[in-house]
Design a protein around this motif. Sequence first.
Motif, mmCIF file in Angstrom:
data_model
loop_
_atom_site.group_PDB
_atom_site.id
_atom_site.type_symbol
_atom_site.label_atom_id
_atom_site.label_comp_id
_atom_site.label_asym_id
_atom_site.label_seq_id
_atom_site.Cartn_x
_atom_site.Cartn_y
_atom_site.Cartn_z
ATOM 1 N N ASP A 230 0.773 -1.320 -0.056
ATOM 2 C CA ASP A 230 -0.083 0.038 0.078
ATOM 3 C C ASP A 230 0.852 1.274 -0.109
ATOM 4 O O ASP A 230 0.200 2.305 -0.377
ATOM 5 C CB ASP A 230 -0.908 0.024 1.388
ATOM 6 N N ASP A 231 2.195 1.260 0.412
ATOM 7 C CA ASP A 231 2.926 2.443 0.511
ATOM 8 C C ASP A 231 3.509 2.772 -1.074
ATOM 9 O O ASP A 231 4.224 3.715 -0.966
ATOM 10 C CB ASP A 231 3.964 2.527 1.589
ATOM 11 N N LEU A 232 3.401 1.956 -1.805
ATOM 12 C CA LEU A 232 3.694 2.344 -3.366
ATOM 13 C C LEU A 232 2.708 2.709 -4.119
ATOM 14 O O LEU A 232 1.681 2.167 -4.617
ATOM 15 C CB LEU A 232 4.486 1.272 -3.937
ATOM 16 N N PRO A 233 2.792 3.939 -4.563
ATOM 17 C CA PRO A 233 1.785 4.841 -5.340
ATOM 18 C C PRO A 233 1.719 4.174 -6.755
ATOM 19 O O PRO A 233 2.574 3.354 -7.263
ATOM 20 C CB PRO A 233 2.283 6.217 -5.634
ATOM 21 N N ASP A 234 0.477 4.033 -7.397
ATOM 22 C CA ASP A 234 0.300 3.577 -8.899
ATOM 23 C C ASP A 234 1.575 4.025 -9.710
ATOM 24 O O ASP A 234 1.710 2.960 -10.486
ATOM 25 C CB ASP A 234 -1.114 3.971 -9.256
ATOM 26 N N ASP A 235 1.814 5.137 -10.017
ATOM 27 C CA ASP A 235 2.772 5.561 -10.372
ATOM 28 C C ASP A 235 4.093 5.003 -10.440
ATOM 29 O O ASP A 235 4.886 4.726 -11.437
ATOM 30 C CB ASP A 235 2.920 7.076 -10.611
ATOM 31 N N ASP A 236 4.467 4.556 -9.353
ATOM 32 C CA ASP A 236 5.849 3.787 -9.129
ATOM 33 C C ASP A 236 5.728 2.325 -9.716
ATOM 34 O O ASP A 236 6.985 2.204 -10.075
ATOM 35 C CB ASP A 236 5.883 3.851 -7.696
ATOM 36 N N VAL A 237 4.662 1.700 -9.874
ATOM 37 C CA VAL A 237 4.473 0.309 -10.172
ATOM 38 C C VAL A 237 3.833 0.105 -11.364
ATOM 39 O O VAL A 237 3.914 -1.136 -11.956
ATOM 40 C CB VAL A 237 4.153 -0.345 -8.939
ATOM 41 N N LEU A 238 3.137 0.976 -11.775
ATOM 42 C CA LEU A 238 2.053 0.435 -12.989
ATOM 43 C C LEU A 238 2.998 -0.106 -14.177
ATOM 44 O O LEU A 238 2.391 -1.082 -14.775
ATOM 45 C CB LEU A 238 1.501 1.853 -13.567
ATOM 46 N N PHE A 239 3.948 0.176 -14.245
ATOM 47 C CA PHE A 239 4.946 -0.179 -15.568
ATOM 48 C C PHE A 239 5.585 -1.572 -15.456
ATOM 49 O O PHE A 239 6.091 -1.835 -16.376
ATOM 50 C CB PHE A 239 5.744 0.990 -16.002
ATOM 51 N N LEU A 240 5.302 -2.152 -14.208
ATOM 52 C CA LEU A 240 5.756 -3.557 -13.847
ATOM 53 C C LEU A 240 4.653 -4.414 -14.892
ATOM 54 O O LEU A 240 5.051 -5.569 -15.286
ATOM 55 C CB LEU A 240 5.512 -4.238 -12.552
ATOM 56 N N SER A 241 3.511 -3.639 -15.367
ATOM 57 C CA SER A 241 2.807 -4.627 -16.292
ATOM 58 C C SER A 241 3.397 -4.770 -17.557
ATOM 59 O O SER A 241 2.922 -5.752 -18.423
ATOM 60 C CB SER A 241 1.450 -3.911 -16.460
ATOM 61 N N ASP A 242 4.252 -4.108 -18.062
ATOM 62 C CA ASP A 242 4.766 -4.157 -19.591
ATOM 63 C C ASP A 242 6.139 -3.538 -19.713
ATOM 64 O O ASP A 242 7.247 -4.177 -19.942
ATOM 65 C CB ASP A 242 3.666 -3.797 -20.554
ATOM 66 N N ILE A 243 6.097 -2.346 -19.849
ATOM 67 C CA ILE A 243 7.112 -1.546 -20.183
ATOM 68 C C ILE A 243 8.847 -1.652 -19.345
ATOM 69 O O ILE A 243 9.652 -1.660 -19.997
ATOM 70 C CB ILE A 243 6.995 0.044 -20.780
ATOM 71 N N LEU A 244 8.494 -1.656 -18.327
ATOM 72 C CA LEU A 244 9.649 -1.845 -17.370
ATOM 73 C C LEU A 244 10.235 -3.437 -17.549
ATOM 74 O O LEU A 244 11.536 -3.325 -17.871
ATOM 75 C CB LEU A 244 9.394 -1.584 -15.859
ATOM 76 N N PRO A 245 9.417 -4.401 -17.235
ATOM 77 C CA PRO A 245 10.423 -5.742 -17.672
ATOM 78 C C PRO A 245 10.667 -5.757 -19.203
ATOM 79 O O PRO A 245 11.594 -6.568 -19.483
ATOM 80 C CB PRO A 245 9.046 -6.796 -17.197
ATOM 81 N N THR A 246 9.684 -5.124 -20.147
ATOM 82 C CA THR A 246 10.292 -5.221 -21.400
ATOM 83 C C THR A 246 11.924 -4.661 -21.860
ATOM 84 O O THR A 246 12.528 -5.069 -22.365
ATOM 85 C CB THR A 246 9.215 -4.629 -22.242
ATOM 86 N N GLY A 247 11.984 -3.443 -20.992
ATOM 87 C CA GLY A 247 13.258 -2.674 -21.124
ATOM 88 C C GLY A 247 14.188 -3.777 -20.401
ATOM 89 O O GLY A 247 15.376 -3.578 -20.955
#
Length: 405
Positions: A158-175
């Motif tokens: 709960d202490d991590l805002p959406d913007d911090d983690v949203l990109f775990l869905s695709d573009i961060l692991p893709t990079g």
Amino acid sequence: MRAVTWQGRHKISVETVPDPEIVNPRDAIIRVTSTAICGSDLHLYDGYIPGMRAGDIVGHEFMGEVVETGASSTLQRGQRVVVPFTISCGQCFFCEKQQYSACDNSNPSETRDASELMMGHAMGGAFGYAHLTGGYAGGQAEYVRIPYSDVGPVVIPDDLPDDDVLFLSDILPTGWQAAVNADIEPGDTVAVWGCGPVGLFTIQSALLLGAGRVIAIDHFPTRLALARKYGAEILDYTQVDVREALDEMTGGVGPDACIDCVGMESHGFTADNILDQVKVKMLSSTERIHALRQAILACRKGGRLSIPGVYGGFADKFPLGQLMEKGLSVKSGQTHVQRYSGELLDMIRDGKFDTISLISHHAPLEDAADMYRHWHDDQDLYTKIVLKPGLKKGDISARQELQHA
């Protein structure tokens, strides 16, 4: 519920559609809190990906709150989760090898035949990305059904805002996978074509994996400024001859690894790209591969080529002889998101990635049609768009934190 739907080439609309329901014991339903528009969504917008049908719900980068679970789901109501864009069963031959994007069970039987005919083998399932990948409803919606919810979703503290983690869905692991696939050795020079969101995460990942230099290639000033901020040297391909510049920067050797983060819609007015565009318009080719050609020709002999950029069909004038004669190693493919999720979540918590500064705009789900148009036409100003189902129509927030290079 309200959802973003594909209605044809350059036609996106937000429609009222039926709410999703549990259809399998391993399913879950989430209420979407954040969902992003991906560069791959532009391939749908431009009509380059076959297998789309009018009314399909799009979007594959999303997260939200669990509101309903099937009997075999491991999730609990109230949990916040990020959902990988790849749909994976966790039990087939490929999932057991952690090749999750190649899952052999997630593409339903009614869509497998076309996928097998076009690709040689059926593609794995994916959210919101054509019937070749299963025809699953996407995440640019108020609610989404999550198949195999015991395998994919990442539970977020709960202490991590959406913007911090949203990109775990695709573009961060893709990079991250793009850099991993480049087999980076300490001190390597790595060239990255394309400074869109995937390219920007690839730059960060390559440096974290020990690259001595990263050279980023694009032409949008804001994207090049972000690349420089993340530690890359930059080349504006409208101002320099890229191959000559790379040759000079590497003492005539060439980069050790080249990463194509552009994919099927290369920009530019080079002779080969203009010819590609004509052939695409005439339906005699499906890809514009100028960036990939350039990466192959620029890479040093015995170097490595990583291809996270999306390609959908057949390409013309592919430099196969050059690739073979130079002895290049090639790795490509859709991202095995579930393989990297836990590791990358820890790295976000440790502050190793900047996941926020590439977001240029937050906007309501209802403004999706306008946001797609901006994402397509104004890529220097719209570096990454996050849609929020909870925002009111017209309530757009834009970040103004970055000065142009």
